[in-house]
Design a protein around this motif. Structure first.
Motif, PDB file in Angstrom:
ATOM      1  N   LEU A 242      62.647  28.123 -14.182  1.00  0.00           N
ATOM      2  CA  LEU A 242      61.525  27.944 -15.101  1.00  0.00           C
ATOM      3  C   LEU A 242      61.954  27.858 -16.561  1.00  0.00           C
ATOM      4  N   GLY A 243      63.141  28.318 -16.863  1.00  0.00           N
ATOM      5  CA  GLY A 243      63.597  28.310 -18.242  1.00  0.00           C
ATOM      6  C   GLY A 243      64.937  28.995 -18.353  1.00  0.00           C
ATOM      7  N   THR A 244      65.328  29.312 -19.577  1.00  0.00           N
ATOM      8  CA  THR A 244      66.601  29.969 -19.831  1.00  0.00           C
ATOM      9  C   THR A 244      66.370  31.181 -20.717  1.00  0.00           C
ATOM     10  N   GLU A 245      67.244  32.167 -20.556  1.00  0.00           N
ATOM     11  CA  GLU A 245      67.233  33.330 -21.429  1.00  0.00           C
ATOM     12  C   GLU A 245      68.597  33.471 -22.070  1.00  0.00           C
ATOM     13  N   ILE A 246      68.621  33.526 -23.384  1.00  0.00           N
ATOM     14  CA  ILE A 246      69.848  33.700 -24.153  1.00  0.00           C
ATOM     15  C   ILE A 246      69.812  35.089 -24.769  1.00  0.00           C
ATOM     16  N   VAL A 247      70.769  35.927 -24.399  1.00  0.00           N
ATOM     17  CA  VAL A 247      70.819  37.304 -24.885  1.00  0.00           C
ATOM     18  C   VAL A 247      71.946  37.419 -25.906  1.00  0.00           C
ATOM     19  N   ALA A 248      71.582  37.767 -27.128  1.00  0.00           N
ATOM     20  CA  ALA A 248      72.563  37.925 -28.198  1.00  0.00           C
ATOM     21  C   ALA A 248      73.186  39.309 -28.123  1.00  0.00           C
ATOM     22  N   THR A 249      74.495  39.360 -28.168  1.00  0.00           N
ATOM     23  CA  THR A 249      75.173  40.648 -28.211  1.00  0.00           C
ATOM     24  C   THR A 249      74.897  41.338 -29.539  1.00  0.00           C
ATOM     25  N   SER A 250      75.435  42.519 -29.716  1.00  0.00           N
ATOM     26  CA  SER A 250      75.187  43.266 -30.945  1.00  0.00           C
ATOM     27  C   SER A 250      76.095  42.802 -32.069  1.00  0.00           C
ATOM     28  N   ILE A 251      75.669  43.092 -33.284  1.00  0.00           N
ATOM     29  CA  ILE A 251      76.511  42.892 -34.455  1.00  0.00           C
ATOM     30  C   ILE A 251      77.587  43.979 -34.522  1.00  0.00           C
ATOM     31  N   ALA A 252      77.203  45.219 -34.232  1.00  0.00           N
ATOM     32  CA  ALA A 252      78.173  46.318 -34.293  1.00  0.00           C
ATOM     33  C   ALA A 252      77.951  47.380 -33.225  1.00  0.00           C
ATOM     34  N   SER A 253      76.728  47.513 -32.712  1.00  0.00           N
ATOM     35  CA  SER A 253      76.400  48.612 -31.806  1.00  0.00           C
ATOM     36  C   SER A 253      77.275  48.566 -30.552  1.00  0.00           C
TER      37      SER A 253
ATOM     38  N   VAL B 256      74.743  34.527 -31.354  1.00  0.00           N
ATOM     39  CA  VAL B 256      74.575  33.275 -30.610  1.00  0.00           C
ATOM     40  C   VAL B 256      74.081  32.205 -31.569  1.00  0.00           C
ATOM     41  N   ARG B 257      74.685  31.045 -31.482  1.00  0.00           N
ATOM     42  CA  ARG B 257      74.258  29.888 -32.266  1.00  0.00           C
ATOM     43  C   ARG B 257      73.652  28.872 -31.305  1.00  0.00           C
ATOM     44  N   VAL B 258      72.435  28.451 -31.573  1.00  0.00           N
ATOM     45  CA  VAL B 258      71.712  27.536 -30.680  1.00  0.00           C
ATOM     46  C   VAL B 258      71.349  26.281 -31.456  1.00  0.00           C
ATOM     47  N   GLU B 259      71.581  25.133 -30.844  1.00  0.00           N
ATOM     48  CA  GLU B 259      71.132  23.871 -31.420  1.00  0.00           C
ATOM     49  C   GLU B 259      70.161  23.213 -30.454  1.00  0.00           C
ATOM     50  N   LEU B 260      68.935  23.033 -30.925  1.00  0.00           N
ATOM     51  CA  LEU B 260      67.913  22.351 -30.134  1.00  0.00           C
ATOM     52  C   LEU B 260      67.893  20.880 -30.519  1.00  0.00           C
ATOM     53  N   GLY B 261      67.846  20.034 -29.511  1.00  0.00           N
ATOM     54  CA  GLY B 261      67.717  18.600 -29.740  1.00  0.00           C
ATOM     55  C   GLY B 261      66.630  18.023 -28.859  1.00  0.00           C
ATOM     56  N   ARG B 262      66.430  16.750 -28.957  1.00  0.00           N
ATOM     57  CA  ARG B 262      65.386  16.092 -28.160  1.00  0.00           C
ATOM     58  C   ARG B 262      65.789  15.945 -26.701  1.00  0.00           C
ATOM     59  N   GLN B 263      67.064  15.871 -26.429  1.00  0.00           N
ATOM     60  CA  GLN B 263      67.519  15.700 -25.050  1.00  0.00           C
ATOM     61  C   GLN B 263      68.024  16.992 -24.417  1.00  0.00           C
ATOM     62  N   SER B 264      68.535  17.911 -25.244  1.00  0.00           N
ATOM     63  CA  SER B 264      69.123  19.126 -24.686  1.00  0.00           C
ATOM     64  C   SER B 264      69.210  20.208 -25.743  1.00  0.00           C
ATOM     65  N   ALA B 265      69.572  21.405 -25.289  1.00  0.00           N
ATOM     66  CA  ALA B 265      69.850  22.528 -26.177  1.00  0.00           C
ATOM     67  C   ALA B 265      71.223  23.072 -25.837  1.00  0.00           C
ATOM     68  N   ARG B 266      71.956  23.486 -26.860  1.00  0.00           N
ATOM     69  CA  ARG B 266      73.298  24.030 -26.672  1.00  0.00           C
ATOM     70  C   ARG B 266      73.347  25.434 -27.255  1.00  0.00           C
ATOM     71  N   ALA B 267      73.951  26.367 -26.520  1.00  0.00           N
ATOM     72  CA  ALA B 267      74.119  27.744 -26.978  1.00  0.00           C
ATOM     73  C   ALA B 267      75.603  28.064 -27.043  1.00  0.00           C
ATOM     74  N   ASP B 268      76.079  28.469 -28.208  1.00  0.00           N
ATOM     75  CA  ASP B 268      77.469  28.882 -28.400  1.00  0.00           C
ATOM     76  C   ASP B 268      77.500  30.381 -28.638  1.00  0.00           C
ATOM     77  N   PHE B 269      78.204  31.101 -27.785  1.00  0.00           N
ATOM     78  CA  PHE B 269      78.338  32.544 -27.913  1.00  0.00           C
ATOM     79  C   PHE B 269      79.560  32.853 -28.778  1.00  0.00           C
TER      80      PHE B 269
ATOM     81  N   PHE C  49      77.050  26.703 -23.499  1.00  0.00           N
ATOM     82  CA  PHE C  49      76.219  26.231 -22.399  1.00  0.00           C
ATOM     83  C   PHE C  49      75.216  25.209 -22.915  1.00  0.00           C
ATOM     84  N   VAL C  50      74.790  24.334 -22.015  1.00  0.00           N
ATOM     85  CA  VAL C  50      73.796  23.317 -22.332  1.00  0.00           C
ATOM     86  C   VAL C  50      72.683  23.391 -21.294  1.00  0.00           C
TER      87      VAL C  50
END
Length: 554
Positions: free
Chosen positions: A468-479, A510-523, A542-543
């Motif tokens: 149904l979708g995707t979940e992107i979980v961002a890790t902590s900055i320091a915790s 996490v850095r995410v780029e949304l586009g018209r054809q796809s989304a990319r997540a860089d951890f 991931f795409v």
């Protein structure tokens, strides 16, 4: 994570006079009325003596007499709209003193917005008042800007000029935007390490940053800064206690915002913020705190925490708390490309089931009356999806949304603090997404101090069911301090959860780029936070394709 004796031990803090008065009143009027009484009392406590529009509540300070830099805590911007953005700063020449070094005096603060960083073309300017009632914080809702534009801003008072901030407006709501780059961050325990990931993010080319909670922690910070192990400085003893009062929370924000890396990332990018638990207290649920203290006592603490949060974040007046209540959930758009439904999963939730320990789902946790969002927010979310014309519908929120089995038993334990502890609530939200025909659902999550990438399944126990979708979980900055690339439970979690496509325990964003054809997540991860200056790397990418949900390695 919750202690084993959650809500069983008694608070070691002596009750204040307002607490004792509230308890006495609650006994007098009976339990049926104590919540409304408490809310009214807390609202009174934290709205009395607020500045009235056009009224002077205190004597104005001659800013020329400010001899030390008043912009010690930097600048920030947030919640970009097509024609406006919120600007923030705080006037605090002595940030580690309770009054910031300004006592009960008004301070006039000039602000400027320009189209260039040299301020040769100023497009908006004005004067704001830093009120002592708001701890000399300044919130300027700048309107009349052009959509989809980068702007620069700064503040002035007396002879002092703040650092320059960079911000931007959102595109027009009907604009067919081609792309959006954003970052997701969470969980920045000062005492667990340096905010190195923020320094790297400040240099990254993103349009906006989503902070998903645990901006600060209520725990004591010793004179060495905990794991930072300062040898060239000593923090004041006033930080070496748990935050309980309005003064405590305000001072803790001063400590966090004195961090140069956090200041840098705020100056570089507009933020969209939402809280989780530690901005108030670990794993609280609605009016129920971790220790099982009386609700009337905890709501006074919650009012203090919410007030300090609003004061120190780039939030509009619509988010200003009234006592222990604040509407933090809100909706932002990025043209027709994306709609962001920012949730609050703390303020309205039912108490965690089974004492908030890891537990197999059962009748208590699966009670359909239980909620993690509250009924009003749930309806708002689903109604917003039904009205959405966006290609991507993104839900920034706090705790793990997807099923996350914690062991390999046939009846596996799950977290009672996450959506797994509120499965009926999750089922209603997913049913709403399906009824609204949300084709490209993306959930953004923080809280767990690791990076995850999940496919959101129609039936989590059936890997072959529809995604149904995707979940992107961002890790902590320091915790969690330095963490590990593969935590000790890595094999268990990846085997128990086939919809879990990525798991990494290092710190970062996490850095995410949304586009018209796809989304990319860089951890993005750093090798350490207990030492400064660690480099950043991309742990995985991931795409997911528009119209074809499911994460694939990039």
């Amino acid at each position: 994570m919750p202690p084993a004796d959650r809500r069983r031990s008694q608070s070691q803090h002596s009750p204040s006079r307002p607490d004792l008065e509230l308890r006495a009143a609650a006994r007098h009027f009976g339990r049926r009325r104590f919540l409304s009484l408490t809310a009214a009392a807390a609202a009174l406590a934290f709205t009395t003596n607020l500045p009235a529009p056009g009224a002077a509540s205190a004597r104005e300070l001659d800013a020329a007499r400010i001899t030390d830099n008043p912009f010690t805590l930097g600048v920030a911007s947030g919640d970009p709209l097509p024609t406006s953005v919120l600007l923030w700063t705080r006037i605090a020449p002595a940030p580690f003193e309770p009054d910031g070094g300004l006592a009960q005096q008004l301070v006039a603060v000039q602000w400027e917005v320009a189209s260039d960083d040299k301020f040769s073309l100023v497009v908006r300017s004005g004067v704001a008042t830093a009120f002592p009632e708001y701890h000399h914080t300044v919130h300027v809702d700048v309107d009349g800007l052009e959509p989809d534009r980068v702007y620069y801003y700064r503040f002035k008072t007396g002879t002092w000029i703040s650092e320059t901030g960079r911000t931007r407006t959102a595109p027009a709501t009907t604009a067919a935007v081609a792309a959006l780059r954003f970052a997701a961050v969470s969980c920045q325990a000062y005492h667990d390490g340096f905010f190195t990931a923020h320094r790297h993010l400040a240099k990254d080319d993103v349009d906006v940053v989503f902070h998903l909670g645990d901006y600060l922690y209520e725990y004591a910070v010793n004179s060495a800064g905990g794991a930072r192990n300062y040898t060239d400085r000593k923090l004041p003893d006033l930080f070496n206690r748990e935050t309980m009062t309005l003064e405590d929370y305000r001072l803790r924000y001063a400590l966090y915002k004195s961090d140069p890396d956090l200041r840098a990332v705020h100056a570089a990018h507009p933020f969209v913020v939402t809280w989780d638990d530690h901005e108030t207290e670990n794993n609280y649920a609605g009016a129920v705190d971790e220790k099982g203290d009386p609700a009337e006592q905890f709501l006074v603490r919650r009012a203090a925490a919410y007030r300090a949060y609003w004061e120190n974040q780039p939030l509009r007046s619509a988010q200003l708390p009234s006592g222990p209540d604040a509407q933090l959930y809100r909706r932002l758009q990025w043209g027709t490309l994306a709609q962001f439904d920012v949730l609050d999963t703390r303020q309205y939730r039912s108490d965690q089931a089974y004492g908030d320990v890891q537990h197999v789902p059962g009748p208590e946790s699966d009670d359909p009356a239980r909620t993690i969002t509250g009924a009003a927010q749930e309806k708002w979310l689903i109604d917003g999806w039904r009205a959405s014309a966006a290609l991507w519908n993104v839900m920034p929120q706090q705790v793990c949304f997807s099923q996350r089995k914690l062991d390999l038993n046939a009846a596996a334990k799950v977290s009672m603090d996450a959506w797994d502890g509120y499965r009926a609530s999750r089922d209603r939200v997913l049913a709403g997404a399906k009824s609204a025909a949300v084709g490209n659902l993306m959930v953004l999550t923080g809280d767990v101090h690791v990076g995850y990438a999940f496919d959101i399944k129609d039936v989590f126990d059936d890997p072959a069911s529809k995604t149904l979708g995707t979940e992107i979980v961002a890790t902590s900055i320091a915790s969690g301090k330095d963490g590990a690339e593969k935590p000790g439970n890595w094999d268990t979690y990846t085997k128990a959860n086939p919809h879990l496509k990525f798991y990494n325990g290092r710190r970062g964003y996490v850095r995410v780029e949304l586009g018209r054809q796809s989304a990319r997540a860089d951890f993005k991860t750093v090798s350490a936070v207990t030492t400064a200056d660690a480099p950043i790397t991309t742990a995985a990418s991931f795409v997911t394709e528009a119209g074809n949900p499911g994460l694939k390695p990039a």
